[in-house]
Design a protein around this motif. Sequence first.
Motif, short mmCIF file in Angstrom:
data_model
loop_
_atom_site.label_atom_id
_atom_site.label_comp_id
_atom_site.label_asym_id
_atom_site.label_seq_id
_atom_site.Cartn_x
_atom_site.Cartn_y
_atom_site.Cartn_z
N ARG A 1 0.85 -1.20 0.00
CA ARG A 1 0.00 0.00 0.00
C ARG A 1 0.88 1.25 0.00
O ARG A 1 0.68 2.20 0.77
N GLY B 1 1.33 3.70 -2.12
CA GLY B 1 0.71 4.99 -2.42
C GLY B 1 0.00 5.58 -1.21
O GLY B 1 0.09 6.78 -0.94
N ILE C 1 2.60 6.78 1.34
CA ILE C 1 3.21 8.05 0.91
C ILE C 1 2.22 9.20 1.08
O ILE C 1 2.59 10.30 1.49
N ALA C 2 0.95 8.92 0.80
CA ALA C 2 -0.05 9.98 0.97
C ALA C 2 -0.07 10.48 2.42
O ALA C 2 -0.16 11.68 2.68
N ALA D 1 6.82 5.65 -10.52
CA ALA D 1 5.43 5.46 -10.11
C ALA D 1 5.00 6.41 -9.00
O ALA D 1 3.81 6.72 -8.87
N ILE D 2 5.95 6.86 -8.18
CA ILE D 2 5.58 7.75 -7.06
C ILE D 2 5.90 9.22 -7.38
O ILE D 2 5.62 10.10 -6.58
N GLN E 1 2.88 11.86 -7.46
CA GLN E 1 2.36 12.09 -6.10
C GLN E 1 3.29 13.05 -5.33
O GLN E 1 2.82 13.94 -4.63
N CYS E 2 4.58 12.86 -5.50
CA CYS E 2 5.55 13.72 -4.80
C CYS E 2 5.60 15.11 -5.43
O CYS E 2 5.60 16.12 -4.73
#
Length: 224
Positions: A15, A17, A20-21, A53-54, A57-58
Motif C-alpha cells: 500500500r 501509495g 506516501i499519501a 510510479a511515485i 504524487q511527490c
Amino acid sequence: MIKLAPSILSADFGRLGADIAEVVESGVDWLHVDVMDGHFVPNITIGPPVVSAIRDQCDAAGVLLDVHLMIEQPERYVSDFVDAGARVVTVHVETCPHLHRTIQQIKSAGALAGVTLNPATPLSAVEEVLPLVDLVLVMSVNPGFGGQSYIPGSTRRIAALRGKLDDLGSKAYLQVDGGVKPGNIREVVDAGANVIVAGSAVFRGGQSIADNIENLRAGLQLSV
Ligand code: DX5
Ligand code: ZN
C-alpha cells in the motif's frame, strides 16, 4: 531549517501509495528512496520504475525525491533514476573510483549530487569533493537494512563534516541516515545535520505514520 526525509524502505509496499499519501499530508519536505542491488549491500530493493510510479504524487505535493544508491557502478543508472524523477542522487564513495566524474554526471543529468560513506570509511575519503557536492550523507548504520541501531560515533562524524563544510563556506545539505528516532534526533541536529532520514521511526514507530512523524518533530524541540 531541518528537513525530514522518511525512507520508504520501511513502508508497506503493498500500500505504498497510501503510505506516501500519509507522509505527504504530514508536511514533510523530502522522501528518501533506498536503492540496493544485492552486491554492494546484501539486500535488493527498489529500481527506477518505482521512483517513476511515485513521482507524480511527490511532485504534486512539492516533495523532493531523494535517491540513495547502494549499488555497484552507480554511474550506469544515474540517468535512469533522474529520468524517473530523482531530484537528489547520492552515491557511495566506496563504489566510485571516479567519484569526481560521477558527481559531474549527476549534476549534468539535472539532479543535486550527494556523496556518502559507510561508518568505517574515513571522512578523508570525501574531503576532495566537498566543494563540489550538494549533499553529504553520514551513514549512521551499515547500509543494507532498515531498523538497525544508531552507531554512536556517527555524531562525532556529523560534527566533523559540519566543521569542514562551514570552513569551505559550503551550503551543501548534511544528511544523516540510520537509526534516527525521537530520542536521538536532537543529538544529530545539534551535531550539524539538517536533513534527517528516518525509516522505521516513521513507518513502524508504533503509532500512525502521522503520529510517528509528530513524535520525531517533538523530539527535535526537546533540549538535551
Ligand atoms: C539503510 C538505509 C536507510 C534505512 C533507514 O541502508 O539507507 O535509509 O532505511 O532506516 P531506519 O531509519 O529504520 O534506520
Ligand atoms: Zn538511505
